[in-house]
Write a protein that holds these residues in place. Structure first.
Motif, short mmCIF file in Angstrom:
data_model
loop_
_atom_site.label_atom_id
_atom_site.label_comp_id
_atom_site.label_asym_id
_atom_site.label_seq_id
_atom_site.Cartn_x
_atom_site.Cartn_y
_atom_site.Cartn_z
N ASN A 545 0.84 -1.20 0.00
CA ASN A 545 0.00 0.00 0.00
C ASN A 545 0.88 1.25 0.00
OD1 ASN A 545 -2.28 -1.72 0.25
ND2 ASN A 545 -2.05 -1.69 2.49
N THR A 546 1.78 1.31 -0.95
CA THR A 546 2.77 2.38 -0.98
C THR A 546 2.09 3.74 -1.04
OG1 THR A 546 4.27 0.94 -2.20
CG2 THR A 546 4.79 3.29 -2.18
N PRO A 547 2.37 4.61 -0.05
CA PRO A 547 1.77 5.96 -0.06
C PRO A 547 2.26 6.78 -1.25
CG PRO A 547 2.73 5.42 2.09
CD PRO A 547 3.21 4.38 1.12
N ALA A 548 1.49 7.78 -1.60
CA ALA A 548 1.89 8.68 -2.68
C ALA A 548 3.14 9.47 -2.29
CB ALA A 548 0.74 9.65 -3.01
N ASN A 549 4.00 9.64 -3.25
CA ASN A 549 5.21 10.45 -3.06
C ASN A 549 6.12 9.93 -1.95
OD1 ASN A 549 6.70 12.52 -4.22
ND2 ASN A 549 6.03 14.03 -2.71
N LEU A 550 6.11 8.60 -1.73
CA LEU A 550 6.98 8.03 -0.70
C LEU A 550 8.43 8.04 -1.18
CD1 LEU A 550 6.89 6.59 2.11
CD2 LEU A 550 7.01 4.43 0.85
N HIS A 551 9.31 8.52 -0.31
CA HIS A 551 10.74 8.58 -0.60
C HIS A 551 11.53 7.92 0.53
CE1 HIS A 551 9.57 11.53 -3.62
NE2 HIS A 551 10.81 11.57 -4.07
N ALA A 552 12.71 7.48 0.21
CA ALA A 552 13.66 6.99 1.22
C ALA A 552 14.85 7.92 1.25
CB ALA A 552 14.11 5.57 0.90
N ARG A 553 15.25 8.29 2.45
CA ARG A 553 16.51 9.04 2.60
C ARG A 553 17.59 8.03 2.95
NH1 ARG A 553 17.44 14.17 6.57
NH2 ARG A 553 17.18 12.57 8.17
N LEU A 554 18.53 7.84 2.04
CA LEU A 554 19.54 6.79 2.18
C LEU A 554 20.77 7.26 2.93
CD1 LEU A 554 19.41 5.21 -1.39
CD2 LEU A 554 17.93 4.82 0.58
N ALA A 555 21.11 8.53 2.83
CA ALA A 555 22.35 9.03 3.46
C ALA A 555 22.27 10.53 3.64
CB ALA A 555 23.56 8.66 2.61
N THR A 556 22.96 11.00 4.67
CA THR A 556 23.18 12.43 4.87
C THR A 556 24.66 12.64 5.18
OG1 THR A 556 22.74 12.33 7.26
CG2 THR A 556 20.86 12.76 5.81
N GLY A 557 25.16 13.83 4.92
CA GLY A 557 26.56 14.11 5.21
C GLY A 557 26.94 15.49 4.74
N ASN A 558 28.15 15.89 5.11
CA ASN A 558 28.64 17.19 4.65
C ASN A 558 28.73 17.23 3.13
OD1 ASN A 558 28.94 18.27 7.24
ND2 ASN A 558 30.93 17.29 7.48
N ASN A 559 29.11 16.10 2.56
CA ASN A 559 29.11 16.00 1.09
C ASN A 559 28.84 14.57 0.68
OD1 ASN A 559 31.52 14.87 1.86
ND2 ASN A 559 32.80 16.08 0.50
N ILE A 560 28.26 14.42 -0.48
CA ILE A 560 27.98 13.12 -1.09
C ILE A 560 28.39 13.21 -2.55
CG2 ILE A 560 26.21 11.41 -1.64
CD1 ILE A 560 24.57 12.47 0.72
N GLU A 561 29.22 12.30 -3.01
CA GLU A 561 29.70 12.35 -4.38
C GLU A 561 29.47 11.02 -5.08
OE1 GLU A 561 34.12 12.50 -4.56
OE2 GLU A 561 34.02 12.41 -2.36
N GLN A 562 29.19 11.08 -6.36
CA GLN A 562 28.99 9.86 -7.13
C GLN A 562 30.34 9.25 -7.47
OE1 GLN A 562 25.87 10.33 -9.86
NE2 GLN A 562 25.61 8.13 -10.17
N ALA A 563 30.47 7.94 -7.24
CA ALA A 563 31.75 7.25 -7.45
C ALA A 563 31.64 6.18 -8.53
CB ALA A 563 32.21 6.61 -6.15
N GLY A 564 30.54 6.14 -9.23
CA GLY A 564 30.31 5.14 -10.26
C GLY A 564 28.83 4.98 -10.49
N ASN A 565 28.45 4.01 -11.29
CA ASN A 565 27.05 3.77 -11.59
C ASN A 565 26.33 3.30 -10.33
OD1 ASN A 565 24.71 3.53 -13.10
ND2 ASN A 565 25.17 1.40 -13.68
N ASN A 566 25.42 4.13 -9.80
CA ASN A 566 24.66 3.83 -8.59
C ASN A 566 25.54 3.63 -7.36
OD1 ASN A 566 22.07 3.92 -9.82
ND2 ASN A 566 22.39 1.84 -10.64
N LEU A 567 26.77 4.13 -7.37
CA LEU A 567 27.68 4.03 -6.23
C LEU A 567 28.02 5.44 -5.76
CD1 LEU A 567 29.44 2.09 -4.48
CD2 LEU A 567 31.29 2.53 -6.09
N TYR A 568 27.95 5.65 -4.44
CA TYR A 568 28.16 6.97 -3.87
C TYR A 568 29.17 6.90 -2.73
CZ TYR A 568 23.84 7.94 -6.40
OH TYR A 568 22.90 8.07 -7.38
N LEU A 569 29.96 7.95 -2.58
CA LEU A 569 30.84 8.13 -1.44
C LEU A 569 30.23 9.19 -0.53
CD1 LEU A 569 34.32 8.05 -3.17
CD2 LEU A 569 33.68 6.64 -1.19
N VAL A 570 30.09 8.86 0.75
CA VAL A 570 29.31 9.69 1.66
C VAL A 570 30.21 10.32 2.72
CG1 VAL A 570 27.35 9.73 3.26
CG2 VAL A 570 27.33 8.18 1.29
N ASP A 571 29.96 11.60 2.96
CA ASP A 571 30.55 12.34 4.07
C ASP A 571 32.07 12.30 4.08
OD1 ASP A 571 30.08 14.08 6.11
OD2 ASP A 571 29.79 12.56 7.65
#
Length: 612
Positions: A545-571
């Protein structure tokens, strides 16, 4: 109070030059930070060494680093064509604390030699359960070619546990080193020691005696001072924030001690001692609570002289369980009278200065004890009282829990910022990767690598209900929902309007948990599984019963950078996050009040992995 190379070859000439030209730290106890604007802090070396502004590893390619222009990062990238050479600092050191951050390429091997002779291994040991002396943070073995095969290496010291992070993540090491001691004739009278070695915030060595240089040392002799040497012929590695604090000055010496014991319950210092009757008096060799024969309700007053060799700011830590105490030096209050313990700092000139200290015992439920620790310019903190009576009360045997199999422990958990999670589930894995889940928010609050938990605060005596991670911890900030039905730009900070209802958790056949809850009208299954190689934690969120506009917050940090396809470096390269399956939804990095956050729409099912 009132007022190897492992095959390094000979370096005799280099060391002689270092010592004869006085290129050591000139200011004792100065924290010398190598600026890393260029290679001038080091002796000339191979072209594999360079200065960069940033660096990034490739999880799929061995011995590979990618650099960005700028300064502040020291990088070594040896290749098949350019083998690389070891790098030597211009400065030399004796007793010192050495701190630095480093980043390993996949499969890489390097090392840092204290005084050019005692190697601390730097290695890609990610996910290894049982580390050896040759693994990351190990004290490398000594070597004797005259011994039979299999016995040539000896006296290596493995880290207590493996708290190594993944290649491409910044790791932090802090080493407290005591140099070997020599008499006036140059004969060694005391071996070098690693007093402590911390890796990623975890103590992995304590008080390790080094009988001689490890394998591949720059020389097989030992000296009072020598350079820092970084191995350069094995693998790609980067360094930043290299700091060295020297401890070369004589310790302040307390002498001419006299004591007087006064019977009575003194919870404040007497206005005058002249009118008080002395229960006993005498001379003492060391500060100690044992000079009194009374069991309770008495005050000991010490007077004497403290000899200070070098002027500067000195720090004093007073430990007075069972009552209170205070300290005055050179007629100045350094530690005001306080119960149990106190600290203070004071600027002292060189010379013989008046010393006064009191200890008042007035609590009958705690054993009498007295301890004083001193540190200052060029002086590492040391115990200046009777070492046998300065521990501060009875030592508690720790209650340590291992996760020999997948394990669940409920407790309170204290997070940085004085935040207590009161409905915490600690989940331990036999692969050495563990996490804490907050049932009040449906979110993971910390992840750690190494041993499981210290339950001493929870189970010793009456306890306070809390447990502590024993490994290298990655915190995820103040707890907040992982899922939210977004109606604006800000991520919800509390439960208002969420209809959040926790529904407990279930365990699979391997005792791995799936947490359940309702939120915004949806029913959530939140499953965590440690990867087969122990290198990551995979989380799968399934929503009915997925609500409308449901989002997931996966990470927080001072900075987040993309390190590849669907791969991220965090904080700042603290951990990797890989999105495995978002049902075709696209993730986005956006600004928030504290920096950056990574969010993704949820279309019934979401799977991602944290690599740490």
């Amino acid at each position: 109070m009132k007022s190897s190379t492992k095959n390094a070859g000979s370096r005799h000439a280099a060391l002689a030059l270092l010592l004869s030209t006085g290129l050591g730290l000139q200011q004792a106890n100065s924290q010398d930070s190598l600026p890393l604007q260029d290679l001038s802090p080091f002796k000339p070396a191979s072209k594999t060494w360079r200065i960069a502004g940033d660096v990034q590893a490739d999880l799929a390619a061995a011995n590979t680093l990618k650099t960005a222009s700028g300064s502040g990062v020291l990088v070594n990238m040896p290749t098949d064509k350019e083998h690389g050479q070891d790098l030597f600092t211009n400065l030399v050191h004796g007793d010192a604390d050495v701190e630095f951050e480093y980043l390993m390429a996949k499969g890489s091997n390097s090392g840092l030699y204290l005084q050019g002779r005692y190697e601390i291994q730097l290695f890609d040991s990610w996910g290894k359960l049982h580390p050896y002396a040759g693994d990351n943070g190990g004290i490398y073995e000594r070597w004797d070619d005259s011994k039979p095969d299999g016995q040539k290496g000896y006296e290596g010291h493995a880290p207590r546990q493996n708290v190594s992070k993944a290649p491409g993540l910044w790791q932090k090491m802090r080493i407290s080193f005591q140099a070997p001691r020599f008499d006036a004739s140059g004969k060694k009278v005391e071996n070098a020691r690693i007093l402590s070695l911390q890796l990623n915030g975890v103590t992995i060595h304590e008080n390790v005696e080094l009988s001689g240089p490890t394998r591949g040392a720059m020389e097989n002799n030992e000296v009072p001072q020598g350079p820092i040497r970084i191995q350069g012929d094995h693998g790609a590695v980067a360094f930043r924030n290299i700091k060295l604090t020297q401890f070369d000055n004589p310790r302040p010496q307390i002498s001419n001690l006299k004591y007087s014991v006064y019977k009575g319950k003194y919870q404040a210092e007497p206005a005058s001692y002249a009118s008080l009757a002395q229960a006993s008096t005498g001379a003492a060799n060391a500060l100690s609570a044992s000079v009194s024969d009374l069991d309770n309700e008495y005050l000991i007053r010490y007077t004497g002289t403290i000899k200070v060799a070098k002027p500067g700011t000195y720090n004093f830590a007073l430990n007075v369980p069972g009552g209170g105490g205070g300290l005055r030096i050179n007629n100045k209050v350094v530690v005001p009278v306080s119960e149990r313990q106190g600290r203070g700092s004071v600027e002292l000139p060189a010379g013989d200065l008046p010393f006064e200290m009191i200890y008042s015992k007035f609590q009958d439920w705690e054993r009498a004890n007295l301890g004083l620790r001193i540190s200052g310019p060029g002086v590492r903190e040391y115990i200046a009282s009777d070492a046998n009576s300065s521990t501060g009360g009875d030592v508690v045997d720790p209650i340590l829990l291992d996760a020999q199999q997948n394990t669940i422990l409920r407790s309170f958990v204290d997070l940085p910022g004085r935040y207590r999670v009161v409905h915490a589930i600690n989940v331990g894995s036999n692969k050495g990767l563990h996490f804490t889940y907050d049932m009040d928010y449906g979110t993971m609050v910390q992840l750690w690598r190494g041993d499981f938990v210290d339950a001493t605060p929870m189970w010793h005596d009456r306890g306070d209900g809390s447990s502590r991670p024993r490994g290298a911890v990655q915190y995820f900030g103040k707890p907040a929902f992982t899922l939210a039905a977004l109606t604006g730009t800000d991520w919800p900070a509390d439960t208002v309007g969420s209809a959040f209802r926790p529904k407990g958790y279930v365990l699979d056949a391997d005792d791995q948990p799936t947490f359940r809850y309702e939120i915004f009208g949806g029913k959530v299954q939140d499953a965590f599984r440690v990867t087969a190689d122990g290198q990551g934690l995979t989380r799968t969120i399934t929503v009915e019963n997925t609500p409308a506009n449901l989002h997931a917050r996966l990470a927080t940090g001072n900075n987040i950078e993309q390190a590849g396809n669907n791969l991220y470096l965090v904080d700042g390269k603290a951990y990797y996050l890989r999105i495995d399956d978002a049902g075709g939804a696209a993730a986005a990095i956006r600004n928030n009040s504290n920096g950056k956050e990574l969010i993704v729409p949820v279309k019934g099912k979401l799977t991602y992995t944290i690599l740490y």
